[in-house]
Design an enzyme around this catalytic site. Structure first.
Site, PDB file in Angstrom:
ATOM      1  N   ARG A   1       0.875  -1.173   0.000  1.00  0.00           N
ATOM      2  CA  ARG A   1       0.000   0.000   0.000  1.00  0.00           C
ATOM      3  C   ARG A   1       0.912   1.223   0.000  1.00  0.00           C
ATOM      4  O   ARG A   1       1.709   1.399   0.929  1.00  0.00           O
ATOM      5  CB  ARG A   1      -0.861  -0.013   1.248  1.00  0.00           C
TER       6      ARG A   1
ATOM      7  N   HIS B   1      -7.848   7.008  -0.234  1.00  0.00           N
ATOM      8  CA  HIS B   1      -8.763   5.859  -0.073  1.00  0.00           C
ATOM      9  C   HIS B   1      -9.157   5.257  -1.421  1.00  0.00           C
ATOM     10  O   HIS B   1     -10.186   4.572  -1.524  1.00  0.00           O
ATOM     11  CB  HIS B   1     -10.082   6.251   0.634  1.00  0.00           C
TER      12      HIS B   1
END
Ligand code: ADP
Length: 388
Positions: free
Chosen positions: A78, A167
């Site tokens: 990530r 996000h």
């Protein structure tokens, strides 16, 4: 195909080993206090790995203890900021690592830590394919009118000051699942996705693409969050600066002491709902401000997408707090939105519809799973994952 998903923070490293084809988690864990300890070999009070390389050794040991010998096909990271360059997950090499590092000024708390995670893997397993999955990438489709701030052009050209959005991995994953639940192809999906966790953002989806999102240059803009203020008049910062607050004071106040915590003294939605139900006026105010802000964004994004076909709730609050969902929905009567109280109150881990048949558009709860999305993207990039 087994993928190790890494979410590397400055002092923590979260990991999951996933079987991509089965969609399952084989093991997961969290190494904390990286760089704060003595490696466990002194008599100091704090135990923790010296650095990310040592943390990775602990991850490797834990995985092997749990699962025995196994062959990882790839590592998926990530990565918070992909700047203007990265619109898709990419296979990492030295040039990509340096490109992520060059984005450090835009995400000073996150990208340097992500790079530490990447370098630790590169050192330990030089031949392991690694893939970066960016939080910003899904929002690279924002039209210019949505990503521009109305400030002098040089702030954008010289400093990269524009709206990026965050996000994205979650918003994209939830978009795909919501479209599937409604029997639509993802390109047919026009809707609004509300990702409500400690951090919260709402995204306008048109034709399956992000066309606006509430977080901007940083994850501070937009909704009222657990400890973040979301939108406010920027002159407040000037006012505080003139009153002697330092940039660090202001940063701490806006990112750590505001939001639900600032208004109600508690950043946990469950506690705030309970306090409000018990008659706490500050908690009721906090819920009112938070739900109203979100409802305004949903109304705006209904327009942005040319008429939403669905409203979708996800993440910790979105998936679990029926009270908060009800507070938002009751402010959306003008859009013809009507929740079914029974369906809304049901507890389930499955994607589902919670609105009445009479509701102008369906309201959905779709659990997010960022690690799963990262594992699938990683598998797709290295070549043998399911097509996305
Ligand atoms: P993060 O952004 O840290 O991933 P999460 O998605 O885990 O955050 O969301 C955390 C928020 O979800 C907290 O405000 C918490 O109170 C809320 N939450 C979690 N479970 C519930 C629940 N059962 N009912 C209401 N709120 C919940």
């Amino acid at each position: 195909m087994l993928v190790l998903v890494i979410n590397s923070g400055s002092s923590s490293l979260k990991y999951q080993v996933r079987d991509v084809a089965a969609g399952s988690v084989l093991t997961e864990g969290l190494i904390e206090k990286i760089g704060m300890g003595n490696g466990g070999d002194g008599d100091g009070e704090i135990e923790g790995p010296r650095d990310h390389a040592e943390a990775l050794e602990q991850v490797d040991a834990a995985i092997h203890q749990e699962l025995g010998d196994l062959e990882l096909a790839a590592v998926g990271h990530r990565v918070v900021h992909g700047g203007e360059r990265f619109a898709e997950p990419v296979l990492i090499d030295n040039e990509i690592t340096r490109a992520i590092e060059r984005l450090n000024p835009l995400a000073p708390l996150h990208n340097p830590a992500n790079v530490l995670g990447i370098r630790a893997i590169t050192k330990k397993w030089p031949d392991m394919p690694q893939v970066a999955v960016f939080d910003t990438a899904f929002h690279r489709t924002l039209p210019e009118h949505a990503w521009r701030y109305a400030v002098p052009d040089e702030l954008y050209t010289n400093h990269g000051i524009r709206r990026y959005g965050f996000h994205g991995t979650s918003h994209e994953y939830v978009t795909r699942r919501a479209a599937a639940l409604l029997d639509l192809r993802v390109e047919e999906f026009d809707g609004v996705i509300a990702h409500l966790g400690n951090g919260a953002s709402v995204t306008a989806i048109r034709g399956g693409h992000s066309v606006d999102t509430s977080m901007g240059f940083t994850p501070l803009e937009g909704l009222v969050m657990g400890t973040r203020s979301g939108d406010l008049d920027p002159s407040i910062l000037v006012f505080l600066g003139r009153a002697g607050w330092t940039p660090e004071d202001i940063d701490t106040m806006l990112n750590r002491e505001s939001g639900l915590k600032g208004l109600a003294g508690n950043n946990d939605m469950r506690s705030v709902v309970e306090a409000s139900e018990a008659g706490d006026a500050k908690a009721a105010t906090a819920l009112g401000v938070t739900s109203y802000r979100l409802a305004k964004y949903i109304g705006g994004y209904h327009v942005a997408v040319g008429g939403a076909k669905a409203l979708v709730f996800t993440a910790g609050i979105g998936e679990n707090s029926h009270q908060f969902r009800a507070l938002v929905a009751e402010k959306l009567g003008a859009l013809g939105i009507e929740l079914d109280a029974g369906l809304n109150a049901e507890r389930s881990k499955e994607p589902r519809v919670i609105s009445t048949p009479q509701s102008a558009i369906p309201v959905l709860v779709v659990p997010t799973d960022e690690e799963r999305a990262i594992a699938e993207a990683t598998a797709a990039v290295v070549g043998s994952g399911p097509a996305r």
